[in-house]
Design a protein around this motif. Structure first.
Motif, short mmCIF file in Angstrom:
data_model
loop_
_atom_site.label_atom_id
_atom_site.label_comp_id
_atom_site.label_asym_id
_atom_site.label_seq_id
_atom_site.Cartn_x
_atom_site.Cartn_y
_atom_site.Cartn_z
N ILE A 102 15.78 11.77 -0.40
CA ILE A 102 16.25 10.49 0.41
C ILE A 102 16.27 11.02 1.98
O ILE A 102 15.85 10.32 2.90
CB ILE A 102 17.48 10.07 0.03
N ILE A 103 16.86 12.14 2.11
CA ILE A 103 17.26 12.46 3.57
C ILE A 103 15.77 12.82 4.16
O ILE A 103 15.64 12.50 5.42
CB ILE A 103 18.03 13.83 3.37
N ILE B 284 5.14 8.02 -6.20
CA ILE B 284 4.65 8.99 -6.60
C ILE B 284 5.20 10.25 -5.98
O ILE B 284 5.41 11.17 -6.81
CB ILE B 284 3.13 8.90 -6.65
N LEU B 285 5.18 10.20 -4.86
CA LEU B 285 5.58 11.40 -3.87
C LEU B 285 7.22 11.82 -4.27
O LEU B 285 7.69 13.03 -4.39
CB LEU B 285 5.20 11.08 -2.28
N THR B 286 7.90 10.60 -4.39
CA THR B 286 9.29 10.96 -4.85
C THR B 286 9.33 11.60 -6.08
O THR B 286 10.16 12.62 -6.21
CB THR B 286 9.93 9.48 -4.88
N ILE B 287 8.82 11.15 -7.07
CA ILE B 287 8.70 11.81 -8.46
C ILE B 287 8.18 13.18 -8.34
O ILE B 287 9.00 13.97 -8.92
CB ILE B 287 7.90 10.82 -9.43
N PHE B 288 7.31 13.13 -7.88
CA PHE B 288 6.69 14.87 -7.57
C PHE B 288 7.61 15.59 -6.92
O PHE B 288 7.80 16.67 -7.45
CB PHE B 288 5.43 14.73 -6.75
N ASN C 202 0.95 -1.09 0.01
CA ASN C 202 0.02 0.11 -0.03
C ASN C 202 1.06 1.27 -0.02
O ASN C 202 0.54 2.33 -0.44
CB ASN C 202 -0.90 0.08 1.20
N SER C 203 2.13 1.13 0.71
CA SER C 203 2.82 2.57 0.99
C SER C 203 3.65 2.58 -0.42
O SER C 203 3.98 3.60 -0.68
CB SER C 203 3.59 2.40 2.09
N ALA C 204 4.27 1.54 -0.82
CA ALA C 204 5.09 1.60 -2.03
C ALA C 204 4.75 2.63 -3.35
O ALA C 204 5.35 3.51 -3.63
CB ALA C 204 5.56 0.45 -2.44
#
Length: 549
Positions: free
Chosen positions: A316-317, A291-295, A284-286
């Motif tokens: 990442i930090i 998407i959040l990382t790309i945004f 569920n989280s991945a």
């Protein structure tokens, strides 16, 4: 059955939440700039939410929970900004160089990241790990207690007393004369000084005796042992030395928290149900995290115009530090946001010095990191980590109350957006008014954490003390000793530590009197914090308006 159909996120809860988020974020911003400490506002805003909704004849506990979620969002957002960006001014940066819209966007970006990351980590930390989140538990207890009217009276009395003391301490009624109450009271022998502050007493009471005693031990070690030795040996850079040790100590604690998260728990069993639960959580989280990382990658790269590699490192930090913030808040109720800002600056500065100007074939690699950009990045991380701790407390309260997490998540986004605008406005007000800033006695704004963050920009002075502190913090926290507040005592001026410790001592005495007395005193302590903070904001705005009259 009817209870389960009660709505949590309503138009009324949003309107009341927004109305409360404005003074909460403003007062929190003032508190952390003035005192270098940031208390959780959760108990106070829970009481306010109960009272205001009751005026509209609403007693829905889920609606109350979402309302106080919206209200409290701005407090930790304020902390993330105050712990970082004033450091740019301390290093000689010009306030005029900070673009208002870019500052607002920076705060909002950190808020959105923090809200999403806490939503992702919620299941792991609250449902699977079962972390305590003491502030969230207290809010749940308060909502379900039903003693609303009497509780608000106690908070009101504390707010009134605190406001009166603050006015007589900070406002001069006669031109050219000092206020009636001194800011710092010093004993005749000059050995001890303490800040006259109801707010600090309230903070100490809420933290309790154990945390404040350990805080006191950290301060006492510096004030009564280390400082006299340094003075005897004519060591001029003692303050820088102890800050290097204290900073390393706090970062060591942060590293130990990461290790604890990664290490498997001894009491966990590898049952099929447990494995299935963990697998479902990660599935569920991945996608959401991806998407959040790309945004975030697109936004940070475009707006701040830094290299794609460094944009990924920033994200990442942010993810790692938000996990630490959630774990730390769940275990101790304390969220040391300045540590995450320091980690960000240390890593990005190192990579910047390593990569900027590096020749790759016929081209030259450029990281495009300016001093202001570096502080904006630290601000994003600190705000994200602060908000993660706040909403996870709210998620804990909501989990007990069986509120839909998504509705609390939306509420947190709303509160954070409103607070981002308020804090952006106040940032320019405060730093136009207060020019004498820094961790010195009698400074207008102590900006303690921001000064520590700024100190690492030139490299870590006394690096051997930094590593010694890091090792000590790492080892002691791995041994599960309650040392988080000890590090705060090391670098916080002792005249601020004393009233905090007195508050913790009063907490211990109140518990021995009776459970009811202790509970009422907790409400009174929240009032003490509210009154001084709100008064400080009002006086600051009055001073700012006078510049144009």
């Amino acid at each position: 059955m009817q209870k389960n159909k009660e709505k949590s996120l309503t138009l009324l809860s949003i309107l009341i939440g927004i109305a409360g988020a404005i003074p909460v974020s403003a007062s929190s911003f003032y508190i952390v700039l003035k005192f270098g400490a940031l208390p959780w506002p959760t108990i106070m805003v829970t009481l306010i939410s109960i009272s205001l909704l009751k005026l509209f004849k609403r007693n829905n506990m889920k609606e109350i929970t979402v309302t106080h979620t919206i209200m409290s969002a701005g407090s930790m957002v304020a902390g993330g900004v105050a712990f970082t960006l004033p450091g740019y001014l301390l290093l000689g940066g010009n306030l005029k160089d900070i673009d208002k819209m870019l500052l607002f966007f920076t705060i909002l970006t950190g808020s959105i990241l923090g809200a999403f990351l806490s939503y992702i980590f919620r299941k792991k930390l609250i449902e699977e790990e079962g972390l305590e989140f003491p502030i969230g538990e207290a809010a749940y207890t308060l909502v379900s207690s039903g003693k609303n009217k009497d509780s608000m009276k106690i908070v009101g009395v504390g707010t009134l007393i605190s406001s009166v003391i603050s006015i007589f301490r900070d406002f001069s009624f006669f031109k050219g004369k000092a206020p009636f109450i001194p800011t710092v009271y010093t004993l005749k022998n000059g050995m001890l000084s303490f800040y006259v502050s109801p707010l600090l007493l309230g903070i100490g009471y809420i933290l309790g005796f154990t945390n404040t005693f350990i805080w006191f031990l950290g301060g006492a070690f510096i004030h009564f042992i280390a400082a006299p030795i340094a003075k005897f040996k004519n060591i001029a850079d003692f303050d820088i030395m102890k800050n290097s040790f204290g900073m390393g100590f706090m970062i060591g604690i942060g590293i130990s928290i990461i290790i604890k998260i990664l290490l498997p728990k001894k009491h966990e069993t590898d049952t099929k149900n447990n494995a299935k639960s963990l697998k479902i959580s990660s599935i569920n989280s991945a996608p959401v995290l991806g998407i959040l990382t790309i945004f975030a990658f697109i936004i940070i790269s475009m707006i701040y115009k830094i290299s794609p590699f460094l944009s990924i490192i920033v994200i990442i930090i942010c993810i790692l530090c938000a996990a630490i913030a959630g774990y730390s808040t769940g275990k101790t109720g304390i969220n040391p946001m300045e540590i995450y800002a320091v980690i960000s600056i240390l890593v990005i500065s190192f990579l910047n010095s390593l990569l900027n100007g590096l020749k790759i074939g016929s081209s030259v690699f450029s990281t495009n990191i300016t001093l202001l950009t570096l502080f904006f990045i630290a601000c994003i991380v600190a705000v994200a980590c602060g908000l993660a701790g706040d909403i996870l407390n709210d998620f804990k309260s909501g989990f007990n109350m069986k509120v839909r997490p998504f509705e609390q998540f939306i509420g947190e986004i709303i509160g954070a957006a409103v607070s981002s605008a308020v804090i952006t406005f106040l940032f320019f007000i405060f730093f136009n008014i207060y020019k004498n800033i820094g961790p010195m006695e009698n400074s207008d704004l102590i900006v303690l954490q921001a000064s520590i963050v700024a100190s690492v920009m030139k490299g870590i002075p006394f690096i051997h003390l930094f590593w010694l502190g890091l090792l000590a913090g790492l080892v002691l926290n791995m041994l599960n000793l309650p040392v988080l507040t000890f590090g705060i005592g090391i670098y916080l001026p002792f005249y601020l530590t004393l009233p905090v410790f007195i508050g913790g001592l009063l907490n211990s005495i109140a518990k021995k009197i009776s459970e009811k007395f202790s509970s009422d005193a907790l409400l009174f302590a929240n009032g003490l914090m509210s009154g001084e903070a709100i008064t400080g904001v009002i006086l600051s705005i009055i001073a700012y308006v006078k510049l144009f009259i």
